[in-house]
Design a protein around this motif. Sequence first.
Motif, PDB file in Angstrom:
ATOM      1  N   GLU A   1      11.480  -5.735  15.982  1.00 55.29           N
ATOM      2  CA  GLU A   1      10.736  -6.208  17.180  1.00 55.29           C
ATOM      3  C   GLU A   1      10.745  -7.272  17.209  1.00 55.29           C
TER       4      GLU A   1
ATOM      5  N   CYS B   1      -1.764  -8.778  16.908  1.00 58.08           N
ATOM      6  CA  CYS B   1      -0.810  -7.297  17.190  1.00 58.08           C
ATOM      7  C   CYS B   1      -2.217  -6.089  17.544  1.00 58.08           C
ATOM      8  N   GLY B   2      -1.961  -5.213  18.520  1.00 51.41           N
ATOM      9  CA  GLY B   2      -2.804  -4.330  18.507  1.00 51.41           C
ATOM     10  C   GLY B   2      -4.332  -4.445  19.529  1.00 51.41           C
TER      11      GLY B   2
ATOM     12  N   GLU C   1      -5.409  -4.712  22.570  1.00 55.08           N
ATOM     13  CA  GLU C   1      -5.263  -3.853  23.730  1.00 55.08           C
ATOM     14  C   GLU C   1      -5.656  -5.056  24.154  1.00 55.08           C
TER      15      GLU C   1
ATOM     16  N   GLY D   1       5.579  -2.984  24.970  1.00 52.73           N
ATOM     17  CA  GLY D   1       4.923  -1.967  25.094  1.00 52.73           C
ATOM     18  C   GLY D   1       5.980  -2.363  26.699  1.00 52.73           C
TER      19      GLY D   1
ATOM     20  N   GLN E   1       1.781  -5.314  20.696  1.00 55.90           N
ATOM     21  CA  GLN E   1       1.238  -4.904  22.011  1.00 55.90           C
ATOM     22  C   GLN E   1       1.997  -3.249  22.880  1.00 55.90           C
ATOM     23  N   GLU E   2       0.825  -2.587  22.668  1.00 57.58           N
ATOM     24  CA  GLU E   2       1.404  -0.694  23.098  1.00 57.58           C
ATOM     25  C   GLU E   2       1.288  -0.752  24.019  1.00 57.58           C
TER      26      GLU E   2
ATOM     27  N   ARG F   1       5.495 -10.042  14.910  1.00 62.48           N
ATOM     28  CA  ARG F   1       4.524  -9.439  15.848  1.00 62.48           C
ATOM     29  C   ARG F   1       3.712  -9.616  15.981  1.00 62.48           C
TER      30      ARG F   1
END
Length: 194
Positions: free
Chosen positions: A168, A115-116, A118, A174, A142-143, A138
């Motif tokens: 989620e 998670c995150g 990126e 994202g 990803q954002e 999750r």
Amino acid sequence: CSGMFMGCVSLKKAVVPKLLSAKTSNASYMFDADTALTNVDAGNWTTSGVVYGQAMFRDCTSLSSLMSGSGATYTALQDAGCMYKNCKSLPSDALQAAVNRMKPAALKDAYETFCGAELLKSIDLSGVSLASVTDMTRMLAQEGNELTVIKVPSDFATGITDMTVGGENIFRVGTATVTDFTIAGTMIPANLKN
């Protein structure tokens, strides 16, 4: 080794030969929140005994290099929750190399593992048994919009009891459009979207 370097916000490089041995079972939070850390050389680590890897590199937002040798294979790993969460600077190929070292027989928790992260563009989990996993909440959230290819093994979702939290799911990516979602070589709908 749990929490050994946790919160060392000025630590930039970790070259610690033989830090982990086959007898090490808990590596949770080892480098958690080491925000300045850019390089970890785990070339001589033996991780076959690690059962708990929760948040091992979580919030290492500057980590851009993670070198591991042949002894760094996680065969006993049960908890990989948040293991690489928010490793925003770790390249996709380094994250895939980390996945390739995961060979657990009884992985149970994989919540927010990547998670995150990126820079993750694609991930091939087909070599990781997910049959024992009960929580993937999750896992790949990803954002950004980098993650477009996800491959999972045939035992994907066998024992999973929790894939969502607050609505989620593991694939919340994202603005990205996942264009290739494959289970054991069989591609499932192209243009898969949130």
